[in-house]
Every structure is written in structure tokens, then in C-alpha cells.
Write a protein that holds these residues in place. Structure first.
Motif, PDB file in Angstrom:
ATOM      1  N   ILE A 178       0.776  -1.039   0.083  1.00  0.00           N
ATOM      2  CA  ILE A 178       0.132  -0.152  -0.012  1.00  0.00           C
ATOM      3  C   ILE A 178       0.850   1.080   0.004  1.00  0.00           C
ATOM      4  O   ILE A 178       1.989   1.105   0.711  1.00  0.00           O
ATOM      5  N   VAL A 179       0.603   2.157  -0.978  1.00  0.00           N
ATOM      6  CA  VAL A 179       1.470   3.508  -0.984  1.00  0.00           C
ATOM      7  C   VAL A 179       0.538   4.549  -0.478  1.00  0.00           C
ATOM      8  O   VAL A 179      -0.671   4.825  -1.221  1.00  0.00           O
ATOM      9  N   LEU A 180       1.012   5.202   0.446  1.00  0.00           N
ATOM     10  CA  LEU A 180      -0.047   6.288   1.099  1.00  0.00           C
ATOM     11  C   LEU A 180       0.542   7.504   0.641  1.00  0.00           C
ATOM     12  O   LEU A 180       1.593   8.005   0.883  1.00  0.00           O
ATOM     13  N   VAL A 181      -0.321   8.294  -0.043  1.00  0.00           N
ATOM     14  CA  VAL A 181      -0.057   9.680  -0.869  1.00  0.00           C
ATOM     15  C   VAL A 181      -0.884  10.600  -0.208  1.00  0.00           C
ATOM     16  O   VAL A 181      -2.248  10.303   0.052  1.00  0.00           O
ATOM     17  N   GLU A 182      -0.661  12.041  -0.256  1.00  0.00           N
ATOM     18  CA  GLU A 182      -1.512  12.862   0.248  1.00  0.00           C
ATOM     19  C   GLU A 182      -2.736  13.177  -0.566  1.00  0.00           C
ATOM     20  O   GLU A 182      -3.801  13.501  -0.070  1.00  0.00           O
ATOM     21  N   GLY A 183      -2.422  13.034  -1.776  1.00  0.00           N
ATOM     22  CA  GLY A 183      -3.892  13.414  -2.880  1.00  0.00           C
ATOM     23  C   GLY A 183      -3.824  12.631  -4.018  1.00  0.00           C
ATOM     24  O   GLY A 183      -2.841  11.986  -4.296  1.00  0.00           O
ATOM     25  N   GLY A 184      -4.733  13.070  -4.878  1.00  0.00           N
ATOM     26  CA  GLY A 184      -5.106  12.561  -6.073  1.00  0.00           C
ATOM     27  C   GLY A 184      -3.838  12.772  -7.118  1.00  0.00           C
ATOM     28  O   GLY A 184      -3.749  12.088  -7.766  1.00  0.00           O
ATOM     29  N   SER A 185      -3.295  13.738  -7.030  1.00  0.00           N
ATOM     30  CA  SER A 185      -2.311  14.478  -8.008  1.00  0.00           C
ATOM     31  C   SER A 185      -0.927  13.562  -7.783  1.00  0.00           C
ATOM     32  O   SER A 185      -0.363  13.258  -8.653  1.00  0.00           O
ATOM     33  N   ASP A 186      -1.039  13.300  -6.547  1.00  0.00           N
ATOM     34  CA  ASP A 186       0.320  12.429  -6.134  1.00  0.00           C
ATOM     35  C   ASP A 186       0.104  11.021  -6.576  1.00  0.00           C
ATOM     36  O   ASP A 186       1.213  10.378  -7.223  1.00  0.00           O
ATOM     37  N   GLN A 187      -0.976  10.513  -6.596  1.00  0.00           N
ATOM     38  CA  GLN A 187      -1.394   9.214  -7.061  1.00  0.00           C
ATOM     39  C   GLN A 187      -1.219   9.412  -8.837  1.00  0.00           C
ATOM     40  O   GLN A 187      -0.746   8.394  -9.270  1.00  0.00           O
ATOM     41  N   ALA A 188      -1.788  10.372  -9.308  1.00  0.00           N
ATOM     42  CA  ALA A 188      -1.605  10.470 -10.819  1.00  0.00           C
ATOM     43  C   ALA A 188      -0.153  10.371 -11.290  1.00  0.00           C
ATOM     44  O   ALA A 188       0.035   9.734 -12.246  1.00  0.00           O
ATOM     45  N   ALA A 189       0.461  11.165 -10.776  1.00  0.00           N
ATOM     46  CA  ALA A 189       1.983  11.082 -11.006  1.00  0.00           C
ATOM     47  C   ALA A 189       2.651   9.942 -10.757  1.00  0.00           C
ATOM     48  O   ALA A 189       3.493   9.532 -11.839  1.00  0.00           O
ATOM     49  N   LEU A 190       2.340   9.249  -9.740  1.00  0.00           N
ATOM     50  CA  LEU A 190       3.231   7.894  -9.639  1.00  0.00           C
ATOM     51  C   LEU A 190       2.809   6.961 -10.467  1.00  0.00           C
ATOM     52  O   LEU A 190       3.571   6.295 -11.239  1.00  0.00           O
ATOM     53  N   GLU A 191       1.324   6.915 -10.838  1.00  0.00           N
ATOM     54  CA  GLU A 191       1.003   6.059 -11.748  1.00  0.00           C
ATOM     55  C   GLU A 191       1.494   6.143 -13.382  1.00  0.00           C
ATOM     56  O   GLU A 191       1.783   5.365 -13.939  1.00  0.00           O
ATOM     57  N   ALA A 192       1.400   7.531 -13.502  1.00  0.00           N
ATOM     58  CA  ALA A 192       2.045   8.011 -14.880  1.00  0.00           C
ATOM     59  C   ALA A 192       3.545   7.936 -14.995  1.00  0.00           C
ATOM     60  O   ALA A 192       3.737   7.140 -16.123  1.00  0.00           O
ATOM     61  N   LEU A 193       3.975   7.924 -13.734  1.00  0.00           N
ATOM     62  CA  LEU A 193       5.670   7.412 -13.898  1.00  0.00           C
ATOM     63  C   LEU A 193       5.854   5.881 -14.134  1.00  0.00           C
ATOM     64  O   LEU A 193       6.644   5.459 -14.904  1.00  0.00           O
ATOM     65  N   ALA A 194       4.986   5.222 -13.613  1.00  0.00           N
ATOM     66  CA  ALA A 194       5.167   3.680 -13.493  1.00  0.00           C
ATOM     67  C   ALA A 194       4.771   3.105 -14.942  1.00  0.00           C
ATOM     68  O   ALA A 194       5.480   2.308 -15.585  1.00  0.00           O
ATOM     69  N   ALA A 195       3.722   3.874 -15.729  1.00  0.00           N
ATOM     70  CA  ALA A 195       3.301   3.484 -17.053  1.00  0.00           C
ATOM     71  C   ALA A 195       4.649   3.734 -17.912  1.00  0.00           C
ATOM     72  O   ALA A 195       4.595   3.026 -18.964  1.00  0.00           O
ATOM     73  N   ARG A 196       5.333   4.879 -17.727  1.00  0.00           N
ATOM     74  CA  ARG A 196       6.418   5.265 -18.465  1.00  0.00           C
ATOM     75  C   ARG A 196       7.533   4.015 -18.445  1.00  0.00           C
ATOM     76  O   ARG A 196       8.282   3.955 -19.455  1.00  0.00           O
ATOM     77  N   HIS A 197       7.525   3.305 -17.489  1.00  0.00           N
ATOM     78  CA  HIS A 197       8.427   2.287 -17.327  1.00  0.00           C
ATOM     79  C   HIS A 197       7.838   1.016 -17.618  1.00  0.00           C
ATOM     80  O   HIS A 197       8.372  -0.099 -17.122  1.00  0.00           O
ATOM     81  N   GLY A 198       6.631   1.026 -18.328  1.00  0.00           N
ATOM     82  CA  GLY A 198       5.917  -0.239 -18.529  1.00  0.00           C
ATOM     83  C   GLY A 198       5.306  -1.094 -17.484  1.00  0.00           C
ATOM     84  O   GLY A 198       5.330  -2.325 -17.633  1.00  0.00           O
ATOM     85  N   ARG A 199       5.107  -0.410 -16.366  1.00  0.00           N
ATOM     86  CA  ARG A 199       4.395  -0.904 -15.282  1.00  0.00           C
ATOM     87  C   ARG A 199       3.013  -0.640 -14.962  1.00  0.00           C
ATOM     88  O   ARG A 199       2.672   0.722 -15.099  1.00  0.00           O
ATOM     89  N   ASP A 200       2.163  -1.587 -14.431  1.00  0.00           N
ATOM     90  CA  ASP A 200       0.863  -1.518 -14.109  1.00  0.00           C
ATOM     91  C   ASP A 200       0.795  -1.506 -12.698  1.00  0.00           C
ATOM     92  O   ASP A 200       0.741  -2.627 -12.411  1.00  0.00           O
ATOM     93  N   LEU A 201       0.888  -0.517 -11.822  1.00  0.00           N
ATOM     94  CA  LEU A 201       0.849  -0.748 -10.376  1.00  0.00           C
ATOM     95  C   LEU A 201      -0.135  -1.677  -9.794  1.00  0.00           C
ATOM     96  O   LEU A 201      -0.056  -2.641  -8.788  1.00  0.00           O
ATOM     97  N   GLY A 202      -1.283  -1.184 -10.178  1.00  0.00           N
ATOM     98  CA  GLY A 202      -2.572  -2.107  -9.928  1.00  0.00           C
ATOM     99  C   GLY A 202      -2.380  -3.670 -10.117  1.00  0.00           C
ATOM    100  O   GLY A 202      -2.740  -4.455  -9.390  1.00  0.00           O
ATOM    101  N   ALA A 203      -2.057  -3.859 -11.446  1.00  0.00           N
ATOM    102  CA  ALA A 203      -1.781  -5.375 -11.688  1.00  0.00           C
ATOM    103  C   ALA A 203      -0.938  -6.015 -10.970  1.00  0.00           C
ATOM    104  O   ALA A 203      -0.821  -7.074 -10.811  1.00  0.00           O
ATOM    105  N   GLU A 204       0.087  -5.386 -10.444  1.00  0.00           N
ATOM    106  CA  GLU A 204       1.240  -5.763  -9.766  1.00  0.00           C
ATOM    107  C   GLU A 204       0.814  -6.028  -8.131  1.00  0.00           C
ATOM    108  O   GLU A 204       1.735  -6.284  -7.306  1.00  0.00           O
ATOM    109  N   GLY A 205      -0.210  -5.407  -7.920  1.00  0.00           N
ATOM    110  CA  GLY A 205      -0.721  -5.573  -6.335  1.00  0.00           C
ATOM    111  C   GLY A 205      -0.171  -4.388  -5.481  1.00  0.00           C
ATOM    112  O   GLY A 205      -0.384  -4.405  -4.317  1.00  0.00           O
ATOM    113  N   VAL A 206      -0.007  -3.239  -6.203  1.00  0.00           N
ATOM    114  CA  VAL A 206       0.404  -2.071  -5.575  1.00  0.00           C
ATOM    115  C   VAL A 206      -0.844  -1.134  -5.409  1.00  0.00           C
ATOM    116  O   VAL A 206      -1.195  -0.616  -6.614  1.00  0.00           O
ATOM    117  N   ALA A 207      -1.245  -0.965  -4.335  1.00  0.00           N
ATOM    118  CA  ALA A 207      -2.543   0.061  -4.164  1.00  0.00           C
ATOM    119  C   ALA A 207      -2.193   1.307  -3.610  1.00  0.00           C
ATOM    120  O   ALA A 207      -1.741   1.691  -2.558  1.00  0.00           O
TER     121      ALA A 207
END
Length: 217
Positions: A38-67
Motif C-alpha cells: 500500500i502506497v499512502l500519498v497525500e492526494g489524487g495528484s500524487d497518485q496520478a504522478a506515480l501511476e504515470a511514471l510507472a506507466a512510462r516504465h511499462g508498469r501497471d501498479l494495480g496489476a502488480e498488487g500495489v494500491a
């Protein structure tokens, strides 16, 4: 709705307390089998940035079990640690916070038994990283004011930004301050630009807290 999304919704309802908390806790525990971290972030923009960076690396955090779970404000960190950490689900945790909220994170991490006398290095060892002053500021400094305005242009919002710059309260502010304020003026705009700015960064310019957090998870 996938299982990680359902888990995140149950977790938010559980942490909120009230009459629905018990049923939400049951749902969260049932869905937790598919969650690795579980990754705890302050707000939705932090979530959006982390998930966008993961996508640039070819990663889908949800599919990896990272909430990635937005707290709805740093002062809620205690309640989320109670349900996610050792007192609750006991799942591996990581997180991201602004420098002004670091003390809240440190105090509650220590309270639930995840460290004592935590320093900045101690927080990072746990997987919790600190932005200076916040993630928007980190991204603006990484891309530079000119680069950020190019992103604004790509979003078709240059006219809106120029109008904003012309407001009496903004005219004398440095452009980087204007950019930060502009991104927070409309609901959803911070998340929109968090994704867009991450997409336009070169790998060498990714802010350290964001890069280290993604590496950790």
C-alpha cells in the motif's frame, strides 16, 4: 472495477470510521489477498504522478498488487496507518508527503511501531519519501517554468494561464509560484498536470522522491 480499486475504496471507507467502517473493514480484509504493498500519498495528484511514471516504465501498479491510496490530506495519515499498518492489515507500506507534513508521517509511523527516532534517511528506508515543498513544486523545478508553460499550451490552457497571471494577486509573483497556484485553481487540474508533467520529463529529470518511491515498490 478491478480488485485493487475496490480495495482502495474499502480502505478509505474503513479509515473514515462511522457506521459503515465495520463492513468496509470486512471488505478490505477480503480483498487484501491481492495486495502486495500500500502506497499512502497525500492526494489524487500524487497518485496520478506515480501511476504515470510507472506507466512510462511499462508498469501497471494495480496489476502488480500495489494500491496507491490518497489520504485526502496528510493529517489523515494516522487513521490510514491504523487500518493499513501493524494495528490493522499489517501490509507492507510506502508513501509520499510534502515537507511541511513530514512530522505527521514520522510521528504516526513511530506510533504504530514502524520506527523510533526516525530521520529523513530512516523514512526513506521505510519507503516514505518527502517532497520539497510539494510534488507540484518538484515537477515544476524539474521541467522548468518554460517547459511547464509548453505543457500548458499542449493542454490548450495558455489563454487561461495568461488571464490568471493578470489577476492583481498574481502579477508580482514569480512565474513558478504562478504555475503552482494555477494548477490548483480547478478541481482535477492538479491531477491532470501531474500526469502531463511526468509524461514530458526526461528520465534524468524525474524528481528524486518520486523516482525513489517507484523503485521501492
Amino acid at each position: 472495477m478491478d480488485e485493487v480499486t475496490r480495495f482502495r475504496a474499502a480502505l478509505v471507507a474503513w479509515a473514515a470510521g462511522g457506521a459503515a467502517a465495520e463492513a468496509a473493514a470486512v471488505r478490505a480484509r477480503r480483498l487484501a489477498d491481492g495486495v502486495r504493498t500500500i502506497v499512502l500519498v497525500e492526494g489524487g495528484s500524487d497518485q496520478a504522478a506515480l501511476e504515470a511514471l510507472a506507466a512510462r516504465h511499462g508498469r501497471d501498479l494495480g496489476a502488480e498488487g500495489v494500491a496507491v491510496v490518497p489520504l485526502g490530506g496528510a493529517t489523515n495519515i494516522g487513521r490510514f496507518l491504523d487500518v493499513c499498518g501493524p494495528p490493522g492489515l499489517g501490509l507492507p507500506l510506502a508513501g509520499l508527503c510534502d515537507i511541511g507534513e513530514e512530522r505527521h508521517f514520522r510521528r504516526h509511523l513511530e506510533r504504530v511501531g514502524l520506527g523510533t527516532g526516525l530521520t529523513r534517511a530512516g523514512l526513506e528506508a521505510l519507503g516514505f519519501h518527502v517532497c520539497v515543498a510539494d510534488l507540484e513544486d518538484e515537477l515544476i523545478r524539474a521541467l522548468g517554468p518554460v517547459g511547464v508553460q509548453q505543457v500548458i499550451e499542449a493542454q490548450g490552457e495558455t489563454r487561461s494561464f495568461r488571464t490568471f497571471q493578470g489577476q492583481p494577486a498574481q502579477r508580482e509573483r514569480p512565474v513558478d509560484h504562478q504555475l503552482r497556484r494555477f494548477m490548483g485553481t480547478h478541481s482535477g487540474r492538479k491531477a491532470l498536470y501531474a500526469r502531463a508533467l511526468v509524461t514530458h520529463l526526461t528520465p534524468a529529470r524525474v524528481p528524486r522522491p518520486l523516482e525513489r518511491l517507484l523503485t521501492h515498490v
